[in-house]
Enzyme design. Sequence first.
Site, PDB file in Angstrom:
ATOM      1  NE  ARG A 228      -3.693   2.148   2.633  1.00  9.93           N
ATOM      2  CZ  ARG A 228      -3.452   3.237   3.373  1.00  9.93           C
ATOM      3  NH1 ARG A 228      -2.294   3.345   4.053  1.00  9.93           N
ATOM      4  NH2 ARG A 228      -4.329   4.211   3.446  1.00  9.93           N
TER       5      ARG A 228
ATOM      6  CB  SER B 183     -12.649  -1.063   1.508  1.00  6.54           C
ATOM      7  OG  SER B 183     -11.313  -1.152   1.187  1.00  6.54           O
TER       8      SER B 183
ATOM      9  CE  LYS C 116      -9.085   4.679   4.354  1.00  9.91           C
ATOM     10  NZ  LYS C 116      -8.574   5.251   3.090  1.00  9.91           N
TER      11      LYS C 116
HETATM   12  N1  LIG Z   1      -6.447  -1.042   2.046  1.00 13.79           N
HETATM   13  C1  LIG Z   1      -7.411  -1.756   2.679  1.00 13.79           C
HETATM   14  N2  LIG Z   1      -7.210  -3.078   2.923  1.00 13.79           N
HETATM   15  C2  LIG Z   1      -8.179  -3.779   3.574  1.00 13.79           C
HETATM   16  C3  LIG Z   1      -7.963  -5.248   3.865  1.00 13.79           C
HETATM   17  F1  LIG Z   1      -9.107  -5.923   3.636  1.00 13.79           F
HETATM   18  F2  LIG Z   1      -7.004  -5.739   3.082  1.00 13.79           F
HETATM   19  F3  LIG Z   1      -7.638  -5.401   5.140  1.00 13.79           F
HETATM   20  N3  LIG Z   1      -9.340  -3.219   3.986  1.00 13.79           N
HETATM   21  C4  LIG Z   1      -9.561  -1.902   3.757  1.00 13.79           C
HETATM   22  C5  LIG Z   1      -8.599  -1.132   3.101  1.00 13.79           C
HETATM   23  C6  LIG Z   1      -8.860   0.341   2.819  1.00 13.79           C
HETATM   24  O1  LIG Z   1      -8.955   0.458   1.419  1.00 13.79           O
HETATM   25  P1  LIG Z   1      -9.453   1.857   0.809  1.00 13.79           P
HETATM   26  O2  LIG Z   1     -10.782   2.183   1.399  1.00 13.79           O
HETATM   27  O3  LIG Z   1      -9.350   1.792  -0.664  1.00 13.79           O
HETATM   28  O4  LIG Z   1      -8.397   2.904   1.360  1.00 13.79           O
HETATM   29  P2  LIG Z   1      -6.834   2.912   1.023  1.00 13.79           P
HETATM   30  O5  LIG Z   1      -6.703   2.776  -0.464  1.00 13.79           O
HETATM   31  O6  LIG Z   1      -6.394   4.241   1.568  1.00 13.79           O
HETATM   32  O7  LIG Z   1      -6.232   1.732   1.763  1.00 13.79           O
END
Ligand SMILES: Nc1nc(C(F)(F)F)ncc1COP(=O)(O)OP(=O)(O)O
Length: 215
Positions: free
Chosen positions: A38, A110, A139
């Site tokens: 990420r 998500s 975040k």
């Molecule tokens: N990255 C993530 N991974 C998970 C996981 F299920 F893998 F735990 N759940 C939720 C997110 C959040 O994803 P998102 O809402 O796109 O925000 P960002 O792109 O800033 O991460």
Amino acid sequence: MKNVDYKLYFIMGSINATDPLSVLEDALKGGITCFQFREKGPNALARTEKKAFAQSCQRLCKQYGVPFIVNDDVDLSIEIGADGVHVGQDDTDAAFVREKIGADKIVGVSVHSVDEAKAAIAAGANYVGIGPVYETVSKDDAKPVAGTVLIEKVSTLFPELPIVGIGGITATNAEPVFKAGAHGISIISSIASAENPEIAAKQLKHTANQWAVKR
Ligand SMILES: Nc1nc(C(F)(F)F)ncc1COP(=O)(O)OP(=O)(O)O
Ligand SMILES: [Mg+2]
């Protein structure tokens, strides 16, 4: 990619640690079962640097037999042959991601409601991320703290859907996440900011193993 173990799902990018590759190797030694690359935030790497760093993380995951999933960046995941992609509600449409990366890759979504979980299933998601369960420091645009209510609802309605809880999870507050029906816990700072990431991962793995058995 079938039968993925989402029990201890580490998420990290270059901004989460001073020496991210050694933290990732420690986390892998500590027993993480899934990794998400990420690369986000003000000083995140881009283009060739981002790709090279992603491939270094991917190589480590391959050595330990752990799935390597890319957050948001579908093109990068295809370019480097990642095991999958994770997208949120404001990212590339999950059905489009599924079509682009193919049937044997992992698509994670998500979700923040039952309807979004239903749509994720329809789009072909392999798992959903639900949170933030607790206050998160990882975040800056996180939604309000959700607790475990939605995890309970989604796991009751869709018992076959793998659920990963995310947001502020530690070894001491992970139990309710599993009790609510999650198959796994997703971690950033409890491992990446730990004094000893390998020991932190081992402690989280111990808790996850305890609760995964009781499911
Ligand atoms: N990255 C993530 N991974 C998970 C996981 F299920 F893998 F735990 N759940 C939720 C997110 C959040 O994803 P998102 O809402 O796109 O925000 P960002 O792109 O800033 O991460
Ligand atoms: Mg996203």
